[in-house]
Design a protein around this motif. Structure first.
Motif, mmCIF file in Angstrom:
data_model
loop_
_atom_site.group_PDB
_atom_site.id
_atom_site.type_symbol
_atom_site.label_atom_id
_atom_site.label_comp_id
_atom_site.label_asym_id
_atom_site.label_seq_id
_atom_site.Cartn_x
_atom_site.Cartn_y
_atom_site.Cartn_z
ATOM 1 N N THR A 237 1.074 -1.090 -0.235
ATOM 2 C CA THR A 237 -0.049 0.535 0.339
ATOM 3 C C THR A 237 1.548 1.351 0.475
ATOM 4 O OG1 THR A 237 -1.573 -1.003 1.379
ATOM 5 C CG2 THR A 237 -1.996 1.291 1.150
ATOM 6 N N LEU A 238 0.279 2.055 -0.709
ATOM 7 C CA LEU A 238 1.697 3.231 -0.907
ATOM 8 C C LEU A 238 0.506 4.357 -0.189
ATOM 9 C CD1 LEU A 238 3.542 4.179 -4.333
ATOM 10 C CD2 LEU A 238 3.751 2.852 -2.558
ATOM 11 N N ARG A 251 0.719 -5.330 1.639
ATOM 12 C CA ARG A 251 -0.441 -5.658 1.799
ATOM 13 C C ARG A 251 -0.855 -7.040 1.340
ATOM 14 N NH1 ARG A 251 -3.627 -5.614 -2.946
ATOM 15 N NH2 ARG A 251 -1.812 -4.889 -3.706
ATOM 16 N N PRO A 252 -1.257 -7.724 1.944
ATOM 17 C CA PRO A 252 -2.225 -8.824 2.404
ATOM 18 C C PRO A 252 -1.834 -9.856 1.347
ATOM 19 C CG PRO A 252 -2.788 -8.178 4.445
ATOM 20 C CD PRO A 252 -2.965 -7.140 3.365
ATOM 21 N N ASN A 253 -0.907 -10.497 0.803
ATOM 22 C CA ASN A 253 -1.968 -11.429 -0.071
ATOM 23 C C ASN A 253 -1.413 -12.621 0.266
ATOM 24 O OD1 ASN A 253 -2.133 -13.338 -2.304
ATOM 25 N ND2 ASN A 253 -1.048 -10.813 -4.478
ATOM 26 N N ASP A 254 -1.164 -14.116 0.219
ATOM 27 C CA ASP A 254 -0.894 -15.196 0.706
ATOM 28 C C ASP A 254 0.084 -16.113 -0.679
ATOM 29 O OD1 ASP A 254 -1.845 -15.730 3.243
ATOM 30 O OD2 ASP A 254 -3.799 -16.379 2.878
ATOM 31 N N GLU A 255 -0.467 -15.032 -1.763
ATOM 32 C CA GLU A 255 0.207 -15.744 -3.237
ATOM 33 C C GLU A 255 1.553 -15.771 -2.861
ATOM 34 O OE1 GLU A 255 -1.128 -18.767 -4.758
ATOM 35 O OE2 GLU A 255 -3.111 -18.377 -3.275
ATOM 36 N N VAL A 256 1.730 -14.198 -2.581
ATOM 37 C CA VAL A 256 3.395 -14.153 -2.658
ATOM 38 C C VAL A 256 4.259 -13.333 -1.661
ATOM 39 C CG1 VAL A 256 4.487 -12.070 -4.471
ATOM 40 C CG2 VAL A 256 2.512 -12.373 -4.869
ATOM 41 N N ALA A 526 -8.946 -16.297 -9.416
ATOM 42 C CA ALA A 526 -9.142 -14.625 -9.979
ATOM 43 C C ALA A 526 -10.457 -14.033 -8.773
ATOM 44 C CB ALA A 526 -9.923 -14.511 -11.103
ATOM 45 N N GLY A 527 -10.212 -12.868 -8.496
ATOM 46 C CA GLY A 527 -10.917 -12.057 -7.878
ATOM 47 C C GLY A 527 -11.185 -12.553 -6.073
ATOM 48 N N ALA A 528 -9.852 -13.226 -5.822
ATOM 49 C CA ALA A 528 -10.100 -14.319 -4.351
ATOM 50 C C ALA A 528 -9.961 -12.581 -3.611
ATOM 51 C CB ALA A 528 -9.066 -14.542 -3.986
ATOM 52 N N LEU A 529 -10.882 -13.146 -1.866
ATOM 53 C CA LEU A 529 -10.198 -12.042 -1.477
ATOM 54 C C LEU A 529 -9.142 -11.959 -0.532
ATOM 55 C CD1 LEU A 529 -13.904 -12.299 1.265
ATOM 56 C CD2 LEU A 529 -13.335 -10.873 -0.181
ATOM 57 N N VAL A 530 -9.001 -10.560 -0.816
ATOM 58 C CA VAL A 530 -7.528 -10.399 0.103
ATOM 59 C C VAL A 530 -8.099 -10.372 1.557
ATOM 60 C CG1 VAL A 530 -6.063 -8.247 0.046
ATOM 61 C CG2 VAL A 530 -6.933 -8.506 -1.583
ATOM 62 N N GLY A 531 -6.358 -10.992 2.225
ATOM 63 C CA GLY A 531 -6.655 -11.523 3.413
ATOM 64 C C GLY A 531 -6.716 -9.981 4.286
ATOM 65 N N ALA A 532 -7.861 -10.526 5.273
ATOM 66 C CA ALA A 532 -7.839 -8.800 5.620
ATOM 67 C C ALA A 532 -6.993 -8.892 6.779
ATOM 68 C CB ALA A 532 -9.350 -9.232 6.637
ATOM 69 N N ALA A 533 -6.890 -7.327 7.008
ATOM 70 C CA ALA A 533 -6.113 -6.925 7.576
ATOM 71 C C ALA A 533 -6.152 -7.915 9.258
ATOM 72 C CB ALA A 533 -6.174 -5.435 7.921
#
Lengths: 534, 165
Positions: A237-238, A251-256, A526-533
């Motif tokens: 997040t900038l 910014r949470p992303n389980d894949e990266v 695609a469009g999976a929910l980004v893990g909530a903070a």
């Protein structure tokens, strides 16, 4: 995951189905119920020390810690019952015994979980009359400052260093009400990923020295982005204030990158705020560069390219969209293209598979390769006599400018498409000023071939335009049909033209990204929910 | 051609100036002897201001003369007129303090929210109304100006009637 037994339970009157072994807290989150918590973090092992997440379970004798208790079939959980609420109010009162009332000078203020929960369910006034505990501020090394008075001893930082960074530097020193987070002797928080403890800290006990006293969290504007500093492509997040980037956070992303971002990535944002930008299009008139309108500059660039081959010196920090349009100019003129990636030391985060600060210190080297640019340490070698050199936001930093200038002298003319004008390219015929990655929408392809979007975070200076927009005009002036109004239009053309990107569009990419075709069998939903903070 | 002006015949006692003059002079002489005075002899004499009067700002200081402000950023956040400019920084002791603190008194609507929100009781609206300046720029009060002012500050509520009854 699919072969796990599913369990049905009721949380706050809502029925949810979760796999066996899920914690109550995660189950509640899937039902859209937030159970207040401090020590629990989805990226860390469970500790169960803060007692904030106590919930009432029907037919159970005591309140249960939601983070450390697995769900059972048919359970009925109350998060906001009187009993659970009273327990939380009690925990908050205990935490506030030694917590100073210095929110006005605390950097965490506004994004502090202790502040939030105290406002929500804390006592209206304190019953504690004694003097508060006092410990001086301690420098933890690296970018981290420790303010022990504010610490609530959730031990997230200790667990991060132990179990994720595998560099046990922190511990809980002393006991009882004297307990503080301590460092082992002669060790500092110098791990290249240690800066994450600042984000993990739910209160203002661990602070970033870089961000200290810079801005209040409610003044910041935030944009979903991708860390542009290496080829890992961590989601970030900038955060900007008054059109200046002041902070990059993960910014949470389980894949990266799960929940993390390395120190180099989070501290290397000042180049996004450079003040030595070119702000107006220029063309060469009477041996000097003169500022002109965009149309004149684009036409001049088209004239320079006519009948000649283009050699594109591209930056691996450009978006897929920009590189695609550069590739079309290159192919149209029968030219070639090359790029150079600045190298650095690789620094993995051992606790997360396939996550590291990569040696390639640029975000889109993979995208440049996919679009047919050749990677080289000395990219100007391919420049032949009589070519038109297109410099696309590349300064060739670290290479002797004089030797670059002699190599560049082979070119018939130079077109600079960039944020700055490097000294060795000052003889350019045309200069087209373009936005940097914080000022435009676009996509990067990370080293595993994952295409990820980033959004505009701030305004570009002067007459600066996004590179895809300027290059679209240049292509039109060269006689191709390239009428693009949005970066998604360019991406659609890219997906139609390049097989690796086939079938992708901005809607499918969402904000978590999708791997390119033939890359990594695991295609994220695609469009999976980004893990909530957390 | 003469205009036909119709002259109405009125009784002399109705149209005479004598009666009106006497009436007016009576009022004048009554004011001459009556001590009922409205005029304030400004600037020798000044009216008492309400304790809740909200005028131009003043920054209170600690005992060692420094501004009490810790640059928490609440006043620029709450200000409905957006007239407070604040840039936070650190002093030599590492304390948070305002590098820049400016209030544009022209833009200010004197609502007093800044005083109400201030957790350090630093910024106050003043019981003060004499605000002439030689230039428009003079109405942008910087920290130095705000600290050096000495006029009384607003109480926000009447101490004798705190509930406003």
């Amino acid at each position: 995951m699919t072969d796990r037994k599913m369990i049905t339970l009721t949380i706050e009157g809502r029925q949810v189905q979760v796999p066996e072994g899920t914690s109550m807290l995660e189950a509640a989150r899937s039902a859209g119920v937030l159970i207040p918590h401090y020590c629990y973090h989805p990226g860390l092992p469970v500790a169960g020390v803060c007692r904030m997440c106590l919930v009432e379970v029907e037919k159970a004798p005591k309140l249960a810690p939601a983070c450390a208790t697995a769900v059972a079939d048919g359970q009925v959980i109350h998060v906001h019952s009187d009993k659970a609420r009273e327990a939380r109010t009690g925990v908050l009162e205990m935490l506030l015994i030694n917590h100073p009332l210095d929110c006005p000078i605390c950097d965490q203020s506004g994004e502090c979980e202790l502040q939030d929960y105290t406002y929500a369910e804390g006592r209206k006034s304190s019953r504690y009359r004694e003097a508060k505990r006092f410990n001086p501020v301690e420098d933890f090394g690296g970018d981290v400052l420790y303010v022990p008075n504010r610490c609530i001893l959730c031990t997230r930082c200790v667990r991060f260093m132990d179990d994720v960074a595998h560099d046990p530097v922190l511990n809980v020193s002393e006991r009882g009400d004297r307990a503080v987070i301590g460092k082992f002797e002669d060790q500092d928080l110098t791990h290249p990923w240690a800066g994450n403890v600042v984000d993990l800290c739910p209160v203002g006990a661990l602070l970033s020295k870089d961000f200290l006293n810079k801005a209040r969290s409610w003044d910041l504007d935030r944009a979903a982005s991708i860390c542009p500093n290496c080829s890992q492509g961590c989601n970030a997040t900038l955060e900007t204030r008054d059109n200046v980037v002041v902070r990059i956070r993960p910014r949470p992303n389980d894949e990266v990158n799960r929940y993390f971002l390395c120190d180099e990535g989070r501290l290397d944002y000042r180049w996004l705020n450079r003040r030595d930008r070119i702000e107006y299009p220029h063309v060469r008139r009477d041996h000097a560069l003169a500022p002109v309108e965009w149309e004149i500059a684009v036409d001049a660039a088209a004239v320079a390219l006519r009948g000649r081959q283009a050699f594109v010196l591209a930056s691996p920090g450009l978006s897929n969209e920009t590189l695609f349009l550069l590739a079309r100019i290159r192919d149209r003129t029968g030219g070639r293209g090359a790029f150079r990636v600045r190298q650095g030391a690789e620094a993995p985060l051992p606790g997360v598979p396939d996550l590291a600060l990569r040696a390639d210190r640029a975000a889109n080297g993979r995208g440049a390769e996919l679009l047919g640019f050749s990677r080289s340490e000395t990219p100007l070698e391919g420049l032949r006599n009589g070519d038109v050199l297109i410099v696309a936001d590349e300064e060739l930093a670290g290479i002797d400018p004089a030797s670059v200038a002699t190599a560049v002298a082979r070119a018939a003319s130079i077109i600079v498409v960039g944020t700055t004008l490097p000294a060795w390219a000052s003889g350019a015929a045309v200069v087209l000023p373009v936005a940097n990655m914080a000022e435009e929408d676009g996509t990067f392809t990370n080293l595993r071939g994952r295409v990820q979007r980033y959004l505009q975070a701030k305004q570009a200076p002067g007459l600066v335009r996004p590179a895809w927009s300027a290059l679209g005009d240049l292509l039109t002036a060269l006689g191709e049909s390239a009428l693009y109004f949005l970066p998604s239009d360019v991406f659609a053309a890219l997906a139609a033209a390049v097989p690796a990107f086939a079938g992708l569009d901005y809607d499918r990419l969402g904000l978590v990204g999708v791997p390119v075709a033939g890359d990594g069998a695991a295609t994220a939903a695609a469009g999976a929910l980004v893990g909530a903070a957390p | 051609m003469a205009i036909n002006v119709k002259v109405l015949a009125r009784p002399v006692e109705d149209v005479s100036y004598v009666r009106a003059t006497l009436k007016g002079m009576a009022l004048t002489f009554r004011h001459l002897v009556d001590p009922h005075k409205v005029t304030v002899q400004y600037p020798e004499q000044r009216d008492e201001l309400s304790p809740r009067w909200r005028g131009t700002h003043r920054m209170l200081t600690t005992e060692d003369g420094k501004a009490k402000c810790v640059a928490c950023g609440l006043c620029p956040t709450v200000c409905p007129a957006n007239c407070i400019k604040l840039v936070p920084g650190e002093d030599e002791q590492g304390n948070r303090y305002p590098l820049v603190f400016e209030i544009d008194e022209f833009r200010c609507i004197f609502c007093g929210y800044c005083q109400e929100v201030c957790p350090e009781e630093a910024i106050h609206v003043g019981r003060h109304y004499e605000n002439s300046e030689y230039s428009r720029e003079g109405f942008v009060y910087d920290l130095e100006r705000l600290v050096s002012q000495t006029h009384a500050v607003c109480e926000m509520w009447d101490p004798t009637d705190p509930r406003g009854e």
